[in-house]
Scaffold this active site. Structure first.
Site, PDB file in Angstrom:
ATOM      1  N   SER A 278       0.887  -1.299  -0.044  1.00  0.00           N
ATOM      2  CA  SER A 278       0.056  -0.038   0.021  1.00  0.00           C
ATOM      3  C   SER A 278       0.895   1.257  -0.046  1.00  0.00           C
ATOM      4  O   SER A 278       2.059   1.064   0.371  1.00  0.00           O
ATOM      5  CB  SER A 278      -0.778   0.067   1.327  1.00  0.00           C
ATOM      6  OG  SER A 278      -1.397   1.236   1.521  1.00  0.00           O
ATOM      7  N   LYS A 284       0.231  -3.532   4.844  1.00  0.00           N
ATOM      8  CA  LYS A 284      -0.927  -4.430   3.766  1.00  0.00           C
ATOM      9  C   LYS A 284       0.094  -5.333   2.937  1.00  0.00           C
ATOM     10  O   LYS A 284       1.217  -5.135   2.754  1.00  0.00           O
ATOM     11  CB  LYS A 284      -1.289  -3.366   2.910  1.00  0.00           C
ATOM     12  CG  LYS A 284      -2.186  -2.438   3.786  1.00  0.00           C
ATOM     13  CD  LYS A 284      -3.910  -3.183   3.939  1.00  0.00           C
ATOM     14  CE  LYS A 284      -4.659  -3.560   2.841  1.00  0.00           C
ATOM     15  NZ  LYS A 284      -4.994  -2.348   2.156  1.00  0.00           N
ATOM     16  N   ASN A 286      -1.317  -6.757  -0.172  1.00  0.00           N
ATOM     17  CA  ASN A 286      -2.534  -6.935  -0.789  1.00  0.00           C
ATOM     18  C   ASN A 286      -2.541  -7.998  -1.865  1.00  0.00           C
ATOM     19  O   ASN A 286      -1.608  -8.429  -2.468  1.00  0.00           O
ATOM     20  CB  ASN A 286      -2.610  -5.621  -1.791  1.00  0.00           C
ATOM     21  CG  ASN A 286      -3.112  -4.440  -0.760  1.00  0.00           C
ATOM     22  OD1 ASN A 286      -3.525  -4.882   0.324  1.00  0.00           O
ATOM     23  ND2 ASN A 286      -2.736  -3.129  -1.267  1.00  0.00           N
ATOM     24  N   ARG A 317     -23.820 -11.073 -44.744  1.00  0.00           N
ATOM     25  CA  ARG A 317     -22.605 -10.468 -44.166  1.00  0.00           C
ATOM     26  C   ARG A 317     -23.345  -9.304 -43.317  1.00  0.00           C
ATOM     27  O   ARG A 317     -24.049  -8.505 -43.978  1.00  0.00           O
ATOM     28  CB  ARG A 317     -21.480 -10.041 -45.079  1.00  0.00           C
ATOM     29  CG  ARG A 317     -20.301  -9.623 -44.244  1.00  0.00           C
ATOM     30  CD  ARG A 317     -18.939  -9.371 -44.983  1.00  0.00           C
ATOM     31  NE  ARG A 317     -18.922 -10.514 -45.884  1.00  0.00           N
ATOM     32  CZ  ARG A 317     -18.447 -10.367 -47.162  1.00  0.00           C
ATOM     33  NH1 ARG A 317     -18.418  -9.310 -47.877  1.00  0.00           N
ATOM     34  NH2 ARG A 317     -18.285 -11.440 -47.975  1.00  0.00           N
TER      35      ARG A 317
END
Length: 444
Positions: A278, A284, A286, A317
């Protein structure tokens, strides 16, 4: 500075959403190269069948391998014509500097023949790259399943404690959809990687009776399957490839969802080999890679929805349907390739944490054994009575604290409850599922 139109083209984000070598398949240069390969194979086959002069066919085939075309120079013509092929044909004929041969370039083909067949060449390479990543991921999952076949952990349904499972059986459940996808791949390549060669309105009118032979020859030259028909307005072959990629990305996204929950604070049942930090919170760790898997799955699912709509091609088409494919199919392909590449790197680094898994059993107050207890008591009383009794015991534990084992022992002192409590004894056939998956994954 503006964000790039795609994370895969972004200098900032392309490593986060890394699609590996697959990224090179969805560039303008790769598209032009693929179309020239198709044009060269077409000319070669037409020369061999006497549709165009053999000398011209050889000259064209050789030139398609040697002459580079600037994709940027095709942009204006594509804007006017809606397709890049007319501009490519004009640029190639000029660059060839041999009008006596160049006049036979693109003989009788239509733009969709060249674009769709060139796309199939690139999709073949994409599937090969994704297959390699999936095989590595399966190998890693097989190792986890086998090594931890009997490591007990809390099973959860609706986010709540359910009954015990093993981490090995969880790894097997992650891997089984990947194994299924891998088993389908050979048939998918055979039935969906098709040459498109049928001329302006799908009838091969310029080639007449030689159309089937020409189509077969070009298919053989390119190593693609011959559909024996026109699929200009039948987008089934592309939809099948896209469906396979989406199901694969979804299976990998499920791994990402589960791992994100396993590594969250307060759970910590798995540790990642690589975690993100972080900008402001130093504690943190993560779950970046699992989050990429989830995001890639969501993008694949969204793109698949748009692609299904493009399957409603009108008449012989449909420009709008075709343009939609150009907009969304590359993103779907790259999202799936990103998921495969991310899983290949993430799964080998997963480390189960037995102490944290045991802590879940301790925190559950024995409630994970409630189902087992009700069946155990059914040997001593009618099943409905046993179920009602266990529900009462569970409410008591939830409201007053304590452990289900102690509450049951107090209520039924004459019944041996030893077979009920203890995580390792309640894994059912989870360990066998884990080992069976490992064997199957290594055999494929």
């Amino acid at each position: 500075m503006l964000m790039a139109g795609s994370v895969h083209d972004s200098q900032i984000y392309h490593k986060l959403f890394d699609a590996g070598e697959a990224s090179k398949l969805f560039t303008d240069s790769a598209e032009v190269r693929a179309m020239l390969i198709v044009e060269g194979a077409l000319a070669k086959a037409q020369g061999e069948l006497g549709i165009i002069p053999e000398l011209s066919a050889k000259a064209i085939h050789r030139a398609t391998l040697e002459i580079p075309l600037d994709p940027g120079a095709l942009g204006q013509a594509a804007a006017v014509n809606g397709v890049p092929v007319p501009g490519l044909v004009s640029a190639f004929r000029d660059a060839m500097q041999a009008p006596e041969h160049a006049q036979y370039f693109h003989w009788g083909a239509t733009s969709q023949d060249i674009i769709d067949t060139g796309l199939m060449l690139r999709l073949r390479q994409l599937l090969g790259l994704v297959e390699g990543a999936v095989r590595e991921t399966l190998s890693a999952l097989a190792g986890l399943a086998e090594a931890h076949a009997e490591l007990p952990m809390a099973g959860r349904t609706y986010g709540q404690y359910a009954t015990p499972v093993s981490f090995g059986s969880v790894a097997a459940q992650w891997g089984q959809p990947l194994l299924s996808c891998l088993k389908e791949l050979d048939d998918l390549k055979r039935t969906s990687l098709l040459i498109s060669l049928s001329g302006a309105a799908g009838t091969g009118s310029i080639w007449g009776a030689q159309t089937p032979a020409l189509r077969a020859a070009v298919a053989a030259g390119l190593g693609l399957s011959d559909p024996g028909r026109s699929w200009h307005a039948d987008r089934g072959p592309l939809l099948k490839v896209a469906d396979w990629l989406t199901r694969l990305a979804t299976a990998l996204g499920k791994i990402g969802e589960d791992v994100t929950l396993m590594v969250q604070s307060g759970v910590g049942e798995v540790r990642l080999g690589t975690a993100g930090g972080s900008s402001t919170m130093p504690q943190k760790q993560n779950p970046v890679q699992p989050s990429v898997l989830v995001a890639a799955a969501r993008q694949s699912i969204a793109a698949q929805s748009a692609l299904q709509g493009a399957g409603l091609a009108r008449q012989q088409r449909d420009g709008a349907a075709w343009f939609t494919e150009w907009m969304v199919l590359p993103q779907l392909c790259l999202a799936a390739a990103c998921a495969a590449e991310t899983a290949r790197r993430m799964v080998p680094g997963l480390e189960p944490q037995p102490d944290a898994m045991q802590a879940a059993f301790d925190q559950s107050q024995g409630l994970m054994q409630a189902e087992t207890l009700s069946f155990h008591l059914s040997a001593h009383m009618p099943r409905p009575e046993a179920q009602a009794a266990v529900k009462r015991l569970c409410r008591t534990v939830i409201e007053r604290g304590g452990h289900l084992r102690d509450a049951a022992a107090t209520a039924y002192p004459d019944i041996d409850l030893a077979p009920v409590f203890g995580a390792s004894g309640q894994l059912g056939d989870g360990p066998e599922q884990a080992r069976a998956f490992a064997a199957a994954a290594r055999a494929v």
